[in-house]
Enzyme design. Structure first.
Site, short mmCIF file in Angstrom:
data_model
loop_
_atom_site.label_atom_id
_atom_site.label_comp_id
_atom_site.label_asym_id
_atom_site.label_seq_id
_atom_site.Cartn_x
_atom_site.Cartn_y
_atom_site.Cartn_z
CE1 TYR A 130 36.09 -16.33 -13.39
CE2 TYR A 130 33.91 -17.08 -14.15
CZ TYR A 130 35.55 -17.22 -14.31
OH TYR A 130 36.23 -17.83 -15.26
CE LYS A 185 28.08 -19.05 -16.72
NZ LYS A 185 29.10 -20.02 -16.64
CG ASP A 213 28.78 -10.57 -16.99
OD1 ASP A 213 28.09 -11.21 -17.75
OD2 ASP A 213 30.05 -10.92 -16.56
C1 LIG Z 1 28.78 -13.18 -14.91
C2 LIG Z 1 29.93 -14.18 -15.88
N1 LIG Z 1 30.53 -13.21 -16.73
C3 LIG Z 1 31.38 -14.09 -17.43
C4 LIG Z 1 31.61 -15.45 -17.65
C5 LIG Z 1 32.58 -15.95 -18.42
O1 LIG Z 1 31.89 -16.79 -19.15
P1 LIG Z 1 32.58 -18.27 -19.85
O2 LIG Z 1 32.90 -19.14 -18.76
O3 LIG Z 1 31.68 -18.71 -20.72
O4 LIG Z 1 33.84 -17.87 -20.39
C6 LIG Z 1 30.97 -16.13 -16.45
C7 LIG Z 1 31.10 -17.59 -16.10
O5 LIG Z 1 30.69 -18.08 -15.21
C8 LIG Z 1 30.26 -15.36 -15.41
O6 LIG Z 1 29.47 -16.00 -14.60
#
Ligand SMILES: Cc1ncc(COP(=O)(O)O)c(C=O)c1O
Length: 457
Positions: A154, A283, A256
């Site tokens: 995700y 985060k 990521d």
């Molecule tokens: C690995 C990863 N990338 C991107 C995101 C997206 O982040 P946001 O919820 O701040 O848009 C998340 C969200 O949980 C994530 O777990």
């Protein structure tokens, strides 16, 4: 018995009458009664009224220890006094400006000092935006448009990463590259056609993706530990092959670290000696406020530089790099220093060991995955190397454990992911473990198939 008939479910309903009533009212104006899809769960969510430290209290006055921490975002729990003081000061100086604020530089310098592959940073408002902008940067840099991503990963709500999160082949299926299935409605066909979906933790799958699609791929996006896909750590060999293959084929490797930045001083990439071209973050770097960032080597960050002939990619957003997020994020990250990380990761080890001991005592066909300050219980005994294995887990048991923990004063995510925060100690973890043990005993007594092996078909 269906989950709805379980005493665990019924106890939840009885203890959360105000939240139920609130949801009924909220549904009139907000579809399903809560805007964030990933915070909704059956039978209805409890609505949080207030938080303090490690605790969250809902509309019915139920107080729970928060092991959810807003999907891992709150590294110091709620209302850390040092962060509160910094943001109170920043509030007086303004929440958002009409010219660049000076606040973002401190956080940019901190991230560049900590993460060797990050020489420059641009800030935006979420992990979703960071991923979107990083992919745009990779497309501009390479002149290619397809992207590689891994099964079950995700990466937020941007169209081009919203396929391939679920509906995966069976564990035993030898196929390494799967045609992705849309995770949500409303995606343009290109958002599916442009994605090459690769099996996680499978070096051969990476080689196949690069061999068959390398000259079309702008980027491959990887989490050094699969987050929402099951908190499953990457094998060092898998990441080494990924780096080697992407370098050889001129594909931008985007790491990521939206979830995994909390795993080590230099992010999870530093654990593996991985040097990606770009890194996405969010985060914990917002310190409780919305934030996202793309960082990387100067060579790749050139695309954001107006003075560079290749600088065609604008990083936009009315609230991007706003001083509140920058200030809260900097203060938070400064407090999350090497000793704090080491202590929290040791507490993570203690948590995973204790949960495993409970599962073993109950003879449960289940496992605990994770690393650093993260953990997840999976109701399957299929070895957890990728998201295909994670999807064999028993969903009813997951829901009932989640509700059972809620009933006993513990909050984790509905997916079963738990995240520690720095104000936590073994005392809080022992309460989690006792609640887990007691719920497992209750579910076994209710006749749920706690000890039944799952298959891989
Ligand atoms: C690995 C990863 N990338 C991107 C995101 C997206 O982040 P946001 O919820 O701040 O848009 C998340 C969200 O949980 C994530 O777990």
């Amino acid at each position: 018995m269906t989950p709805e008939e379980s005493p665990t479910w019924r106890d939840y309903v009885a203890a959360n009458a105000r939240s139920a009533a609130h949801q009924r009212r909220a549904r009139e104006r907000v579809p399903t009664g809560a805007s964030r899809a990933l915070l909704r769960h059956p039978p209805f969510p409890f609505y949080t009224a207030s938080t303090q430290g490690v605790y969250a209290t809902d509309l019915d006055g139920n107080r729970r220890i928060d092991f959810h921490n807003n999907y891992t975002a709150l590294i110091h729990g709620h209302g850390h006094p040092v962060v509160l003081e910094a943001i109170h000061t920043q509030l007086q100086a303004g929440t958002t400006y009409s010219s660049p604020g000076a606040q973002e530089l401190a956080l940019a310098e901190l991230l560049c000092e900590r993460i060797p592959s990050v020489e420059q940073v641009v800030f935006n408002n979420s992990g979703t935006e960071a991923v979107m902008v990083a992919l745009r940067a990779a497309r501009a840099y390479t002149g290619r448009h397809r992207i590689g991503k891994f099964e079950g990963a995700y990466h937020g709500a941007y169209d081009f990463v919203m396929a391939g999160g679920g509906n995966l082949p069976a564990v035993g299926d030898p196929v390494r590259l799967t045609r992705p299935v849309a995770d949500v409605g409303g995606l343009p066909p290109a958002a599916i056609d442009d994605v090459v979906l690769i099996r996680y933790n499978d070096p051969e799958a990476v080689r196949e993706a690069v061999r068959d699609h390398g000259d079309e791929l702008a980027a491959i996006l990887v989490e050094p530990m699969l987050g929402a896909g099951g908190v499953i750590p990457a094998d060092p060999e898998f990441l080494a092959v990924l780096r080697e293959e992407t370098l050889r084929a001129g594909i931008v490797l985007i790491c990521d670290e939206v979830i995994t930045l909390r795993q080590a001083f230099g992010g999870a990439q530093s654990i593996h000696g991985l040097e990606p071209d770009l890194t996405t973050m969010a985060k914990i770097i917002g310190g409780g406020f919305p934030s996202g960032a793309v960082g990387g080597r100067r060579e790749f960050m050139r695309v954001f530089d107006d003075a560079d002939p290749r600088g065609t990619v604008s990083n936009l957003g009315t609230f991007s790099a706003n001083p509140m997020s920058a200030c809260a994020g900097y203060t938070t990250m400064k407090l999350f220093d090497a000793p704090a990380i080491a202590r929290l990761n040791a507490l993570g080890e203690y948590t995973r060991d204790a949960l495993r001991a409970v599962l073993a005592r109950h003879g449960a066909a289940a496992q605990v995955s994770g690393g650093g300050s993260l953990f997840q219980v999976h109701w399957t005994d299929v070895p957890l190397r990728d998201a295909r294995a994670a999807q064999t887990a028993d969903a009813s048991l997951n829901t009932l454990m989640f509700l059972g923990l809620c009933n006993r004063g513990i909050q984790i995510s509905k997916r079963g992911i738990g995240a520690l925060s720095t104000p936590m100690t073994e005392v809080h973890v022992d309460l989690l473990v006792a609640a887990f043990d007691d719920t497992l005993r209750a579910l076994t007594a209710e006749g749920w198939p706690v000890a039944t092996p799952r298959d891989t078909a």
